[in-house]
Structures are given as C-alpha cells and as structure tokens.
Design a protein around this motif. Structure first.
Motif, PDB file in Angstrom:
ATOM      1  N   LEU A  39      58.938  19.133   6.473  1.00  0.00           N
ATOM      2  CA  LEU A  39      57.819  18.389   7.060  1.00  0.00           C
ATOM      3  C   LEU A  39      58.094  18.131   8.537  1.00  0.00           C
ATOM      4  CD1 LEU A  39      57.590  15.558   4.381  1.00  0.00           C
ATOM      5  CD2 LEU A  39      55.948  17.420   4.635  1.00  0.00           C
ATOM      6  N   ALA A  40      57.026  17.981   9.318  1.00  0.00           N
ATOM      7  CA  ALA A  40      57.200  17.649  10.727  1.00  0.00           C
ATOM      8  C   ALA A  40      55.934  17.001  11.259  1.00  0.00           C
ATOM      9  CB  ALA A  40      57.513  18.907  11.532  1.00  0.00           C
ATOM     10  N   GLY A  41      56.112  16.052  12.164  1.00  0.00           N
ATOM     11  CA  GLY A  41      54.959  15.439  12.798  1.00  0.00           C
ATOM     12  C   GLY A  41      55.356  14.333  13.753  1.00  0.00           C
ATOM     13  N   ALA A  42      54.409  13.968  14.607  1.00  0.00           N
ATOM     14  CA  ALA A  42      54.614  12.897  15.585  1.00  0.00           C
ATOM     15  C   ALA A  42      54.177  11.562  14.985  1.00  0.00           C
ATOM     16  CB  ALA A  42      53.818  13.189  16.850  1.00  0.00           C
ATOM     17  N   LEU A  43      54.778  10.507  15.489  1.00  0.00           N
ATOM     18  CA  LEU A  43      54.406   9.150  15.085  1.00  0.00           C
ATOM     19  C   LEU A  43      53.459   8.585  16.144  1.00  0.00           C
ATOM     20  CD1 LEU A  43      57.955   7.896  14.059  1.00  0.00           C
ATOM     21  CD2 LEU A  43      56.166   8.785  12.564  1.00  0.00           C
ATOM     22  N   PRO A  44      52.217   8.277  15.774  1.00  0.00           N
ATOM     23  CA  PRO A  44      51.227   7.813  16.749  1.00  0.00           C
ATOM     24  C   PRO A  44      51.265   6.301  16.981  1.00  0.00           C
ATOM     25  CG  PRO A  44      50.173   8.139  14.634  1.00  0.00           C
ATOM     26  CD  PRO A  44      51.620   8.526  14.467  1.00  0.00           C
ATOM     27  N   ASP A  45      50.527   5.916  17.991  1.00  0.00           N
ATOM     28  CA  ASP A  45      50.271   4.499  18.317  1.00  0.00           C
ATOM     29  C   ASP A  45      51.518   3.692  18.565  1.00  0.00           C
ATOM     30  OD1 ASP A  45      47.489   4.923  18.135  1.00  0.00           O
ATOM     31  OD2 ASP A  45      47.574   4.637  15.974  1.00  0.00           O
ATOM     32  N   PRO A  46      52.290   3.981  19.558  1.00  0.00           N
ATOM     33  CA  PRO A  46      52.137   5.046  20.550  1.00  0.00           C
ATOM     34  C   PRO A  46      52.831   6.334  20.110  1.00  0.00           C
ATOM     35  CG  PRO A  46      53.980   3.666  21.166  1.00  0.00           C
ATOM     36  CD  PRO A  46      53.411   3.093  19.891  1.00  0.00           C
ATOM     37  N   TYR A  47      52.440   7.425  20.740  1.00  0.00           N
ATOM     38  CA  TYR A  47      53.108   8.714  20.497  1.00  0.00           C
ATOM     39  C   TYR A  47      54.432   8.702  21.271  1.00  0.00           C
ATOM     40  CZ  TYR A  47      49.144  10.940  18.205  1.00  0.00           C
ATOM     41  OH  TYR A  47      48.169  11.276  17.311  1.00  0.00           O
ATOM     42  N   ASP A  48      55.455   8.170  20.630  1.00  0.00           N
ATOM     43  CA  ASP A  48      56.748   8.081  21.313  1.00  0.00           C
ATOM     44  C   ASP A  48      57.882   8.740  20.539  1.00  0.00           C
ATOM     45  OD1 ASP A  48      56.852   6.223  19.269  1.00  0.00           O
ATOM     46  OD2 ASP A  48      57.743   4.644  20.486  1.00  0.00           O
ATOM     47  N   ARG A  49      57.615   9.157  19.310  1.00  0.00           N
ATOM     48  CA  ARG A  49      58.636   9.780  18.466  1.00  0.00           C
ATOM     49  C   ARG A  49      58.006  10.861  17.599  1.00  0.00           C
ATOM     50  NH1 ARG A  49      63.267   7.407  19.911  1.00  0.00           N
ATOM     51  NH2 ARG A  49      63.193   5.167  20.042  1.00  0.00           N
ATOM     52  N   ALA A  50      58.851  11.795  17.185  1.00  0.00           N
ATOM     53  CA  ALA A  50      58.468  12.797  16.194  1.00  0.00           C
ATOM     54  C   ALA A  50      59.623  12.917  15.210  1.00  0.00           C
ATOM     55  CB  ALA A  50      58.180  14.146  16.846  1.00  0.00           C
ATOM     56  N   VAL A  51      59.291  13.240  13.958  1.00  0.00           N
ATOM     57  CA  VAL A  51      60.304  13.368  12.916  1.00  0.00           C
ATOM     58  C   VAL A  51      60.105  14.713  12.233  1.00  0.00           C
ATOM     59  CG1 VAL A  51      61.183  12.413  10.761  1.00  0.00           C
ATOM     60  CG2 VAL A  51      60.391  10.875  12.570  1.00  0.00           C
ATOM     61  N   LEU A  52      61.204  15.437  12.062  1.00  0.00           N
ATOM     62  CA  LEU A  52      61.197  16.717  11.371  1.00  0.00           C
ATOM     63  C   LEU A  52      62.219  16.638  10.247  1.00  0.00           C
ATOM     64  CD1 LEU A  52      60.879  17.210  14.665  1.00  0.00           C
ATOM     65  CD2 LEU A  52      60.533  19.544  13.882  1.00  0.00           C
ATOM     66  N   VAL A  53      61.800  16.953   9.022  1.00  0.00           N
ATOM     67  CA  VAL A  53      62.663  16.873   7.844  1.00  0.00           C
ATOM     68  C   VAL A  53      63.106  18.288   7.481  1.00  0.00           C
ATOM     69  CG1 VAL A  53      62.836  16.140   5.438  1.00  0.00           C
ATOM     70  CG2 VAL A  53      61.396  14.833   7.037  1.00  0.00           C
ATOM     71  N   TRP A  54      64.418  18.484   7.458  1.00  0.00           N
ATOM     72  CA  TRP A  54      65.015  19.803   7.265  1.00  0.00           C
ATOM     73  C   TRP A  54      65.774  19.897   5.944  1.00  0.00           C
ATOM     74  CZ3 TRP A  54      64.454  23.716  10.880  1.00  0.00           C
ATOM     75  CH2 TRP A  54      63.856  23.344  12.093  1.00  0.00           C
ATOM     76  N   THR A  55      65.755  21.087   5.371  1.00  0.00           N
ATOM     77  CA  THR A  55      66.587  21.399   4.210  1.00  0.00           C
ATOM     78  C   THR A  55      67.710  22.360   4.613  1.00  0.00           C
ATOM     79  OG1 THR A  55      65.143  23.233   3.588  1.00  0.00           O
ATOM     80  CG2 THR A  55      64.673  21.078   2.602  1.00  0.00           C
ATOM     81  N   ALA A  56      67.763  22.710   5.864  1.00  0.00           N
ATOM     82  CA  ALA A  56      68.725  23.687   6.393  1.00  0.00           C
ATOM     83  C   ALA A  56      69.998  22.994   6.885  1.00  0.00           C
ATOM     84  CB  ALA A  56      68.079  24.465   7.533  1.00  0.00           C
ATOM     85  N   SER A  57      70.949  23.799   7.302  1.00  0.00           N
ATOM     86  CA  SER A  57      72.205  23.284   7.840  1.00  0.00           C
ATOM     87  C   SER A  57      71.987  22.688   9.237  1.00  0.00           C
ATOM     88  CB  SER A  57      73.226  24.414   7.939  1.00  0.00           C
ATOM     89  OG  SER A  57      72.835  25.341   8.942  1.00  0.00           O
ATOM     90  N   ARG A  58      72.948  21.910   9.664  1.00  0.00           N
ATOM     91  CA  ARG A  58      72.901  21.315  10.993  1.00  0.00           C
ATOM     92  C   ARG A  58      72.829  22.398  12.077  1.00  0.00           C
ATOM     93  NH1 ARG A  58      74.098  16.250  13.041  1.00  0.00           N
ATOM     94  NH2 ARG A  58      74.508  16.301  15.278  1.00  0.00           N
ATOM     95  N   GLU A  59      73.519  23.504  11.873  1.00  0.00           N
ATOM     96  CA  GLU A  59      73.510  24.593  12.859  1.00  0.00           C
ATOM     97  C   GLU A  59      72.105  25.161  13.040  1.00  0.00           C
ATOM     98  OE1 GLU A  59      77.392  23.696  11.507  1.00  0.00           O
ATOM     99  OE2 GLU A  59      75.766  24.447  10.264  1.00  0.00           O
ATOM    100  N   VAL A  60      71.362  25.301  11.956  1.00  0.00           N
ATOM    101  CA  VAL A  60      69.988  25.806  12.031  1.00  0.00           C
ATOM    102  C   VAL A  60      69.116  24.819  12.803  1.00  0.00           C
ATOM    103  CG1 VAL A  60      67.919  26.317  10.651  1.00  0.00           C
ATOM    104  CG2 VAL A  60      70.152  27.235   9.967  1.00  0.00           C
ATOM    105  N   VAL A  61      69.279  23.538  12.526  1.00  0.00           N
ATOM    106  CA  VAL A  61      68.496  22.506  13.222  1.00  0.00           C
ATOM    107  C   VAL A  61      68.853  22.501  14.709  1.00  0.00           C
ATOM    108  CG1 VAL A  61      67.925  20.059  13.329  1.00  0.00           C
ATOM    109  CG2 VAL A  61      68.326  21.148  11.105  1.00  0.00           C
ATOM    110  N   GLU A  62      70.122  22.575  15.027  1.00  0.00           N
ATOM    111  CA  GLU A  62      70.542  22.601  16.430  1.00  0.00           C
ATOM    112  C   GLU A  62      69.999  23.825  17.160  1.00  0.00           C
ATOM    113  OE1 GLU A  62      74.777  22.246  16.059  1.00  0.00           O
ATOM    114  OE2 GLU A  62      74.687  20.049  16.093  1.00  0.00           O
ATOM    115  N   ASP A  63      69.935  24.966  16.472  1.00  0.00           N
ATOM    116  CA  ASP A  63      69.357  26.171  17.067  1.00  0.00           C
ATOM    117  C   ASP A  63      67.871  25.968  17.352  1.00  0.00           C
ATOM    118  OD1 ASP A  63      69.511  29.075  17.795  1.00  0.00           O
ATOM    119  OD2 ASP A  63      68.057  29.211  16.142  1.00  0.00           O
ATOM    120  N   PHE A  64      67.160  25.329  16.439  1.00  0.00           N
ATOM    121  CA  PHE A  64      65.749  25.021  16.657  1.00  0.00           C
ATOM    122  C   PHE A  64      65.593  24.161  17.907  1.00  0.00           C
ATOM    123  CE2 PHE A  64      62.107  22.223  16.283  1.00  0.00           C
ATOM    124  CZ  PHE A  64      61.077  23.084  15.945  1.00  0.00           C
ATOM    125  N   VAL A  65      66.380  23.112  18.008  1.00  0.00           N
ATOM    126  CA  VAL A  65      66.308  22.209  19.160  1.00  0.00           C
ATOM    127  C   VAL A  65      66.556  22.978  20.454  1.00  0.00           C
ATOM    128  CG1 VAL A  65      67.413  20.231  20.295  1.00  0.00           C
ATOM    129  CG2 VAL A  65      66.939  20.155  17.833  1.00  0.00           C
TER     130      VAL A  65
END
Length: 89
Positions: A39-65
């Motif tokens: 899952l992924a999405g921004a947190l509104p009111d205010p739009y100051d954060r986004a959260v992405l939920v991963w099932t992959a390894s930390r290395e995969v997430v770091e590569d995405f970033v």
C-alpha cells in the motif's frame, strides 16, 4: 514482516509533484506488481507525510528511495524505514 517507509514531504509538495508524479507512480506500480509494495499514499490535511507499506527487504525499499524522483528532486525532505509488527490482520 512488513516495512513502513515514511516520507516527510516538502511544504510545496502539492505544487511541485505534478511534473514528477507519473514517474513516481510508475516506480510504485512496478513494485506493487512484483508484490514488494502493498500500500502507499499521502496523509492529507496537511499533506506533510506519505506512508508506503512494503513486504520486500530493506535493500529493495532503499533502492526504491534512491530512484524515486520525489526524493531525488527534493519533494521528500526526509525518510525512515521501520519494521512493522502486525498484530491483527
């Protein structure tokens, strides 16, 4: 095990995201299709954060970033990766 990627968004995120949105969403959709991103999405009111939920390894997430244009172009001013211990669901 899931990982939460939390982005801190720049104050002008909403104004600047349009030019980078398709590339960002393309990366996210590809990760989702592989089964790495749940899952992924921004947190509104205010739009100051986004959260992405991963099932992959930390290395995969770091590569995405590292490849995410929102990060590369400064729309994301900070980010964290944390394990998420799911209790229900």
């Amino acid at each position: 095990m899931h990982l939460l990627l939390e982005y801190t968004l720049a104050d002008d995120y909403l104004e600047r995201r349009a030019a980078l949105r398709e590339e960002h969403l393309g990366l996210a959709r590809t990760a989702h299709e592989r089964g790495d991103l749940l899952l992924a999405g921004a947190l509104p009111d205010p739009y100051d954060r986004a959260v992405l939920v991963w099932t992959a390894s930390r290395e995969v997430v770091e590569d995405f970033v590292a490849r995410d244009p929102y990060v590369v172009q400064g729309l994301v001013t900070g980010w964290t990766i944390r394990p998420w211990n799911i209790v229900v669901g």
